[in-house]
Design an enzyme around this catalytic site. Structure first.
Site, PDB file in Angstrom:
ATOM      1  N   SER A  49      -0.551   4.939  10.908  1.00  0.00           N
ATOM      2  CA  SER A  49       0.514   5.180  10.873  1.00  0.00           C
ATOM      3  C   SER A  49       1.541   4.895  11.090  1.00  0.00           C
ATOM      4  O   SER A  49       1.646   4.277  12.526  1.00  0.00           O
ATOM      5  CB  SER A  49       0.884   6.210   9.683  1.00  0.00           C
ATOM      6  OG  SER A  49       1.537   6.707  10.848  1.00  0.00           O
ATOM      7  N   ASP A  80      -1.479   1.132   8.562  1.00  0.00           N
ATOM      8  CA  ASP A  80      -0.787   2.339   6.557  1.00  0.00           C
ATOM      9  C   ASP A  80       0.190   2.618   6.311  1.00  0.00           C
ATOM     10  O   ASP A  80       1.031   2.634   7.107  1.00  0.00           O
ATOM     11  CB  ASP A  80      -1.717   3.332   7.084  1.00  0.00           C
ATOM     12  CG  ASP A  80      -2.485   4.508   5.959  1.00  0.00           C
ATOM     13  OD1 ASP A  80      -2.451   3.976   4.986  1.00  0.00           O
ATOM     14  OD2 ASP A  80      -2.159   5.638   6.713  1.00  0.00           O
ATOM     15  N   GLU A 132       1.056  -1.037  -2.637  1.00  0.00           N
ATOM     16  CA  GLU A 132       1.010   0.307  -3.418  1.00  0.00           C
ATOM     17  C   GLU A 132       1.337  -0.032  -4.855  1.00  0.00           C
ATOM     18  O   GLU A 132       2.896   0.057  -4.370  1.00  0.00           O
ATOM     19  CB  GLU A 132       1.719   1.286  -2.581  1.00  0.00           C
ATOM     20  CG  GLU A 132       0.581   2.691  -3.537  1.00  0.00           C
ATOM     21  CD  GLU A 132       1.516   3.916  -2.562  1.00  0.00           C
ATOM     22  OE1 GLU A 132       0.710   3.634  -1.164  1.00  0.00           O
ATOM     23  OE2 GLU A 132       2.253   4.203  -2.996  1.00  0.00           O
ATOM     24  N   GLY A 179      -2.469  14.798   2.093  1.00  0.00           N
ATOM     25  CA  GLY A 179      -2.124  16.397   2.530  1.00  0.00           C
ATOM     26  C   GLY A 179      -2.773  17.345   2.480  1.00  0.00           C
ATOM     27  O   GLY A 179      -4.409  16.937   1.577  1.00  0.00           O
ATOM     28  N   HIS A 208      -5.831   6.359  -2.220  1.00  0.00           N
ATOM     29  CA  HIS A 208      -5.432   7.187  -0.972  1.00  0.00           C
ATOM     30  C   HIS A 208      -5.520   8.254  -1.582  1.00  0.00           C
ATOM     31  O   HIS A 208      -5.619   8.542  -2.460  1.00  0.00           O
ATOM     32  CB  HIS A 208      -3.912   7.097  -0.961  1.00  0.00           C
ATOM     33  CG  HIS A 208      -3.757   5.613  -0.189  1.00  0.00           C
ATOM     34  ND1 HIS A 208      -2.257   5.140   1.146  1.00  0.00           N
ATOM     35  CD2 HIS A 208      -3.218   4.206  -0.510  1.00  0.00           C
ATOM     36  CE1 HIS A 208      -2.805   4.147   1.168  1.00  0.00           C
ATOM     37  NE2 HIS A 208      -3.554   3.634   0.834  1.00  0.00           N
ATOM     38  N   GLY A 209      -5.432   9.704  -0.450  1.00  0.00           N
ATOM     39  CA  GLY A 209      -5.187  11.193  -0.014  1.00  0.00           C
ATOM     40  C   GLY A 209      -6.286  11.661  -0.643  1.00  0.00           C
ATOM     41  O   GLY A 209      -6.643  12.448  -1.631  1.00  0.00           O
ATOM     42  N   ALA A 210      -7.569  10.733  -0.387  1.00  0.00           N
ATOM     43  CA  ALA A 210      -8.536  10.193  -0.577  1.00  0.00           C
ATOM     44  C   ALA A 210      -9.544  12.503  -0.415  1.00  0.00           C
ATOM     45  O   ALA A 210     -10.493  12.695  -0.161  1.00  0.00           O
ATOM     46  CB  ALA A 210      -9.328  10.065  -0.478  1.00  0.00           C
ATOM     47  N   SER A 211      -8.603  12.942   0.920  1.00  0.00           N
ATOM     48  CA  SER A 211      -9.497  14.172   2.209  1.00  0.00           C
ATOM     49  C   SER A 211     -10.141  14.773   1.381  1.00  0.00           C
ATOM     50  O   SER A 211      -9.807  15.369  -0.300  1.00  0.00           O
ATOM     51  CB  SER A 211      -8.983  14.694   3.045  1.00  0.00           C
ATOM     52  OG  SER A 211      -8.974  13.739   4.177  1.00  0.00           O
TER      53      SER A 211
HETATM   54  P1  13P Z   1      -5.249  12.893   3.167  1.00  0.00           P
HETATM   55  O1  13P Z   1      -4.100  13.090   3.358  1.00  0.00           O
HETATM   56  O2  13P Z   1      -6.065  12.878   2.221  1.00  0.00           O
HETATM   57  O3  13P Z   1      -6.162  12.425   4.248  1.00  0.00           O
HETATM   58  O4  13P Z   1      -5.183  10.719   2.497  1.00  0.00           O
HETATM   59  C1  13P Z   1      -4.953   9.679   3.709  1.00  0.00           C
HETATM   60  C2  13P Z   1      -4.295   8.569   3.422  1.00  0.00           C
HETATM   61  O5  13P Z   1      -3.875   8.168   2.519  1.00  0.00           O
HETATM   62  C3  13P Z   1      -3.457   7.854   5.166  1.00  0.00           C
HETATM   63  O6  13P Z   1      -2.958   6.714   3.937  1.00  0.00           O
HETATM   64  O1  G3H Z   2      -0.788   8.470   4.388  1.00  0.00           O
HETATM   65  C1  G3H Z   2      -0.270   9.072   5.755  1.00  0.00           C
HETATM   66  C2  G3H Z   2      -1.109   9.700   6.638  1.00  0.00           C
HETATM   67  O2  G3H Z   2      -1.700  10.640   6.824  1.00  0.00           O
HETATM   68  C3  G3H Z   2      -0.481   9.233   8.179  1.00  0.00           C
HETATM   69  O3  G3H Z   2       0.132  10.366   8.262  1.00  0.00           O
HETATM   70  O4  G3H Z   2       2.245   9.516   8.924  1.00  0.00           O
HETATM   71  O5  G3H Z   2       1.690  11.892   9.600  1.00  0.00           O
HETATM   72  O6  G3H Z   2       0.348   9.294  10.701  1.00  0.00           O
HETATM   73  P1  G3H Z   2       1.231   9.949   9.503  1.00  0.00           P
HETATM   74 ZN    ZN Z   3      -2.396   7.384   1.934  1.00  0.00          ZN
END
Ligand code: 13P
Ligand code: G3H
Ligand code: ZN
Length: 313
Positions: A49, A80, A132, A179, A208-211
């Site tokens: 990022s 990213d 995006e 997050g 994105h945001g797939a954790s």
């Molecule tokens: P998470 O916060 O779900 O891991 O998403 C990460 C992400 O989308 C990074 O671009």
């Molecule tokens: O989508 C964001 C990623 O989780 C990266 O986060 O900008 O804190 O490095 P960051």
């Molecule tokens: Zn993301």
């Protein structure tokens, strides 16, 4: 071997699987990601990022990821959520094989214009571009159907955006959030919308945001909380269930971004070591368990996403 995002996602599209894009900031995270990829014989996207670039420096990150890419699996080196055009241009010139331009909060025409600029810089150098459309917000932020229409990606607009920009991958908004706190109620994605977007555009789609932020992983961070003052227990944390991920891959998701699960695993390992080994002062000792837990996370994702065994030897 260092590869473009386009090559990795074209193979994923043909094979009907997805490839994990894992965020790195340092040596241990990078090693955990690449060691897992080698053990699982999986292609992998290692991404940084703008925050990571600010933290570690672009040159250090490129050196780390280029070294990881000497492994016998396809590795894309990806920016990213690039919002700053100068940073993206610098990354293209410095050797990243792929960049994301994130103009999702801008008015549509401005997002289009800036994405076109990035494509113009990237294409002559063979660098892939992800962009995006739609804001990645949690469903808990949306109170009405009308709001969903504003934040979630519109299939017709996605088709227009992709055809006008010539991007290689499109990040879409279907109910995930960044997050550890993604949902208040039901942990569901708008899978029907995903199918409609997939039918409308030809390029691979990105989630994105797939954790997963599973109870099991969060429990590992809580296990040693009693011995740590004012410990963050991640109360109310909720992620995307594995079943929703599997369904999303069936419907066309080909790149899946994971950062939070690595952060949680890192924290769990560090807390465990600090509590169990009060004498430790060597950073190598302190970070060993964190690396091990992050590697387990990455290996699980590679199996879940179906990328395991897909690296051509
Ligand atoms: P998470 O916060 O779900 O891991 O998403 C990460 C992400 O989308 C990074 O671009
Ligand atoms: O989508 C964001 C990623 O989780 C990266 O986060 O900008 O804190 O490095 P960051
Ligand atoms: Zn993301």
């Amino acid at each position: 071997m260092l590869t473009t995002l386009k090559d990795i996602l074209t193979a994923a599209d043909k094979g009907g699987y997805a490839v994990g894009a894992f965020n790195t900031n340092n040596l241990e995270i990078t090693q955990a990601i690449i060691e897992a990829a080698v053990e699982e014989k999986s292609p992998v996207i290692i991404q940084t990022s703008e925050g990571a670039i600010e933290y570690a420096g672009m040159e250090f990150l490129i050196a780390l990821i280029s070294t990881a890419a000497k492994a016998p699996v396809p590795v894309a080196m990806h920016v990213d959520h690039g919002k700053n055009l100068e940073t993206i241009k610098a990354a293209i010139d410095a050797g990243y094989t792929s960049v994301m331009y994130d103009g999702s909060v801008l008015p549509y025409e401005e997002n289009l214009k800036n994405t076109l600029q990035v494509v113009a810089w990237a294409k002559p150098k063979g660098v892939s571009v992800e962009a995006e459309l739609g804001a990645i917000k949690g469903v808990e932020d949306l109170v009405s159907v009308e709001e969903k229409q504003v934040f979630f990606t519109d299939p017709a607009q996605a088709a227009d955006f992709v055809s006008k920009t010539g991007i290689d991958a499109l990040a879409i908004s279907i109910g995930t959030a960044h997050g550890a706190f993604k949902f208040k109620g039901e942990q569901r994605l708008d899978q029907e919308r995903l199918s409609a977007i997939d039918a409308a555009v030809m390029v691979p789609l990105v989630l994105h945001g797939a954790s997963g932020v599973t109870e099991e992983l969060v429990a590992k961070t809580r296990e040693f909380c009693d011995q740590l003052e004012d410990c963050n227990r991640l109360s109310g944390a909720a992620g995307v269930p594995d079943s929703e991920i599997v369904e999303a891959i069936k419907r066309g998701i080909r790149k899946i971004n994971i950062d939070s699960d690595l952060r949680i695993a890192f924290t769990a390992g560090l807390r465990e070591t600090i509590v169990r080994d009060h004498k430790a002062i060597d950073p190598r000792t302190l970070l060993k368990r964190s690396k091990q837990l992050m590697k387990e996370v990455v290996r699980h994702k590679m199996e879940l996403f179906g990328s395991k065994g897909r690296a051509k030897q």
